[in-house]
Write an enzyme that holds these catalytic residues in place. Structure first.
Site, PDB file in Angstrom:
ATOM      1  N   ARG A  43      33.914  46.369  26.808  1.00  0.00           N
ATOM      2  CA  ARG A  43      33.598  45.662  25.528  1.00  0.00           C
ATOM      3  C   ARG A  43      33.276  46.754  24.569  1.00  0.00           C
ATOM      4  NH1 ARG A  43      28.580  43.217  23.069  1.00  0.00           N
ATOM      5  NH2 ARG A  43      29.309  41.380  21.620  1.00  0.00           N
ATOM      6  N   ILE A  69      31.914  40.619  16.439  1.00  0.00           N
ATOM      7  CA  ILE A  69      32.309  40.315  17.804  1.00  0.00           C
ATOM      8  C   ILE A  69      31.441  39.255  18.464  1.00  0.00           C
ATOM      9  CG2 ILE A  69      31.174  42.229  18.639  1.00  0.00           C
ATOM     10  CD1 ILE A  69      33.199  42.733  20.883  1.00  0.00           C
ATOM     11  N   SER A  70      31.821  38.292  19.127  1.00  0.00           N
ATOM     12  CA  SER A  70      31.117  37.265  19.747  1.00  0.00           C
ATOM     13  C   SER A  70      30.054  37.900  20.816  1.00  0.00           C
ATOM     14  CB  SER A  70      31.898  36.143  20.235  1.00  0.00           C
ATOM     15  OG  SER A  70      32.729  35.830  19.197  1.00  0.00           O
ATOM     16  N   GLN A  71      29.043  37.089  20.911  1.00  0.00           N
ATOM     17  CA  GLN A  71      28.071  37.447  21.892  1.00  0.00           C
ATOM     18  C   GLN A  71      28.712  37.331  23.254  1.00  0.00           C
ATOM     19  OE1 GLN A  71      24.925  34.664  21.831  1.00  0.00           O
ATOM     20  NE2 GLN A  71      23.877  35.477  23.557  1.00  0.00           N
TER      21      GLN A  71
END
Ligand code: SAH
Length: 220
Positions: A43, A69-71
């Site tokens: 990530r 950016i999503s969790q």
């Protein structure tokens, strides 16, 4: 963009990454395929270097242009919900953003398509996907409200920006037996919603409260 260290060290090491994935498993992510995909995709490559040391916190992070950016928990849950639909050969993601979610999908599905409305984010995402060696991903600079008709029907559609209501074109591009996962609702709070298509019939259920950036019309 310079070539980044894929392996990572310290706060971006595999150990730090594994610790996050273990925490997601404790929080109820049960699909081993999803957990291994999350262990395999670095990530930290999908955020700017200044934020790299926070890449393995279970939190959304800014990626520029007011987007995030999503969790990781949300990425894991949405991926897991999609895989439950069965054998997925072709999946469409709406809202490429950093490219992280689609890189995770690319480890689990043979052909992945992703649409992003912001050209500047898409350029960075393409470079990151190349570095992460996600070769089965096709990207398009376009408006996700229109989906990507050329490759339809899709076995799965994952929407990672929030529309107020289900976009008609996306429902039309969902194949028979296919599943769409999307946050639905207004700014700030949405219901993560799963829609299953059985012929002409659409079955819909809500699974969790989430917070995504809004889906917007048009390209920029
Ligand atoms: N999946 C992304 C999350 C990005 S945030 C990731 O893993 O990083 C949501 C993204 O959706 C933003 O980049 C935003 O620009 C994009 N977006 C918003 N409306 C859109 C639309 N109509 N079509 C395509 N992308 C859209």
């Amino acid at each position: 963009m310079r070539e980044r260290d894929t392996a990572g060290t310290g706060m971006t090491s595999q150990r730090t990454q594994d610790r996050l994935v273990d925490a997601l498993a404790r929080q109820g992510v049960g699909d081993e395929r999803v957990l291994s995909a999350l262990r395999a995709v670095p990530r930290h490559l999908f955020v700017d270097e200044a934020l790299e040391s926070r890449a393995y916190e279970n939190t959304p992070l800014p990626i520029g242009e007011g987007q995030t950016i999503s969790q990781p928990w949300v990425v894991a849950r949405m991926t897991e919900l999609l895989l439950e639909a069965g054998d997925l050969r072709r999946v469409l993601e709406v809202g490429t953003g950093s490219g992280y979610q689609v890189a995770v999908l690319a480890r689990l599905v043979p052909q992945v398509y992703t649409v992003e409305r912001l050209g500047s984010l898409l350029r960075k995402a393409r470079e990151r996907l190349r570095q992460a060696q996600a070769t089965n991903v096709q990207t398009r600079h376009g408006d996700g409200f229109e989906g990507w008709p050329e490759y339809a029907p899709y076995d799965g559609i994952l929407v990672t920006a929030a529309p107020e209501t289900l976009p008609t074109a996306l429902l039309e591009q969902l194949g028979d037996g296919g599943r769409l996962v999307a946050p639905l609702g207004g700014a700030g709070y949405q219901e993560l919603t799963v829609v299953d298509r059985e012929g002409e019939h659409l079955r819909r259920r809500r699974v969790a409260g989430v917070s995504f950036v809004p889906m917007r019309q048009g390209r920029a």
